[in-house]
Scaffold this motif. Structure first.
Motif: not given
Length: 331
Positions: A89-92, A114-121, A293-310
């Motif tokens: 995963a990355y940003a930049g 491995d414990e962190i899913g792609f969507d979360t990352a 994130v692995r320890r559950g101290v911070v949970k990543i809230p994903i409110g919306q998912r869109y297809a790339l085409a959208d």
């Protein structure tokens, strides 16, 4: 890949969401210091809107997107921390994550536990790194200690909900602002001590009331024009305003003498990319984020998912503040 065609979002001019078009591009092999990554999920950020509108310029034509997660397909010469098959995963910079596959510099790409899913990352790298540097590297001259009050604008957004949880874990009392009662409730659910609906309440008066007239040690402001001036009146003497975005437009200039009038306060404007300018700094911040994130101290809230085409609709929703938490695009 021998120049195999893949989809990527491109703009030939700046403007509204309609300037984004899904195009076929050729993706080759990584060169020295580069990796090729196949995305499983892509982050959506206000920074992407700034690039699209030209508020922060990119050379045109340009590809968009600053954050993603997926699997490394190939690593170029000199890349030692990643290899083909790694989850990453990355940003930049450079922009270009709105794509199926891309070649990019490896410096800001990190191996994903491995414990962190792609969507979360994909949802957390840019926003989580931002939350980290805000809380850990942007401190008032008198420091931050458990029990101190801080103010965070747009507390129900992606950076806001991550920062709120992390601040609570550090014992800080975070006062969040948001534009609806529902968003205020969301901030409280994620650990805010208080939440203020700025459409119904004078947030300066409420902050003064909550703090017994003392004000807060730090204001974290990613909103800009609409919140900058009144935020100065929320600060305690020697307090710090940390600007890190301009969602409502650029903040007005300020005459330096006003900083004395407001209590000898401090102002800084910070950008993430100075904080991840080296491989060591990038990995240090990633390790800290992965840990909470692995320890559950911070949970990543994903409110919306869109297809790339959208992607056009995704930008409209983000610009019109119809989203909560983090948003991602799915190739």
């Amino acid at each position: 890949m021998n120049g195999e065609k893949q989809r990527a979002v491109r703009i030939d001019r700046t403007g509204g969401p309609e300037v984004m078009q899904l195009a076929d591009v050729r993706v080759g092999d990584p060169g020295p210091g580069e990796v090729r990554i196949r995305h499983h999920a892509i982050g959506l950020n206000f920074l992407d809107l700034y690039h699209r509108t030209g508020l922060i310029g990119l050379p045109l034509p340009a590809h968009l997107g600053m954050e993603g997660a997926g699997v490394i397909e190939a690593a170029g010469p000199g890349v030692t921390h990643l290899q083909a098959g790694d989850r990453a995963a990355y940003a930049g910079y450079p922009a270009g994550s709105y794509s199926d596959v891309r070649v990019m510099p490896a410096m800001n790409v990190c191996r994903l536990p491995d414990e962190i899913g792609f969507d979360t990352a994909a949802a957390m790298m840019l926003k989580g790194w931002t939350a980290y540097y805000l809380l850990h590297r942007c401190k008032p001259v008198e420091g931050l200690s458990a029990g101190d009050y801080v103010l965070f604008h747009a507390a129900a957004g992606g950076v806001g909900l991550i920062t709120t949880q992390w601040a609570k874990a550090r014992g800080l009392r975070l006062i969040g602002t948001a534009g609806t009662d529902e968003k205020c409730a969301l901030a409280l659910e994620h650990g805010a001590s208080h939440a203020i609906n700025y459409r119904r309440e004078d947030f300066v008066a409420r902050v003064r009331e909550i703090t017994g007239g003392k004000g807060v040690k730090v204001v974290y402001d990613g909103v800009g024009k609409d919140t900058f001036e009144p935020s100065l009146d929320c600060l305690a003497p020697f307090g710090l305003l940390v600007a890190f975005g301009d969602a409502s437009g650029l903040a007005p200039p300020i005459v330096p003498i006003r900083l004395v009038e407001k209590g000898s306060i401090y102002i800084t404007y910070q950008g993430l990319f100075h904080h991840i300018a080296t491989r060591d700094s990038t990995q240090q911040m990633a390790d800290a984020l992965f840990d909470v994130v692995r320890r559950g101290v911070v949970k990543i809230p994903i409110g919306q998912r869109y297809a790339l085409a959208d992607v056009q609709q995704a930008h409209r929703d983000l610009a019109e503040r119809r989203t909560t938490g983090c948003s991602i695009l799915l190739p």
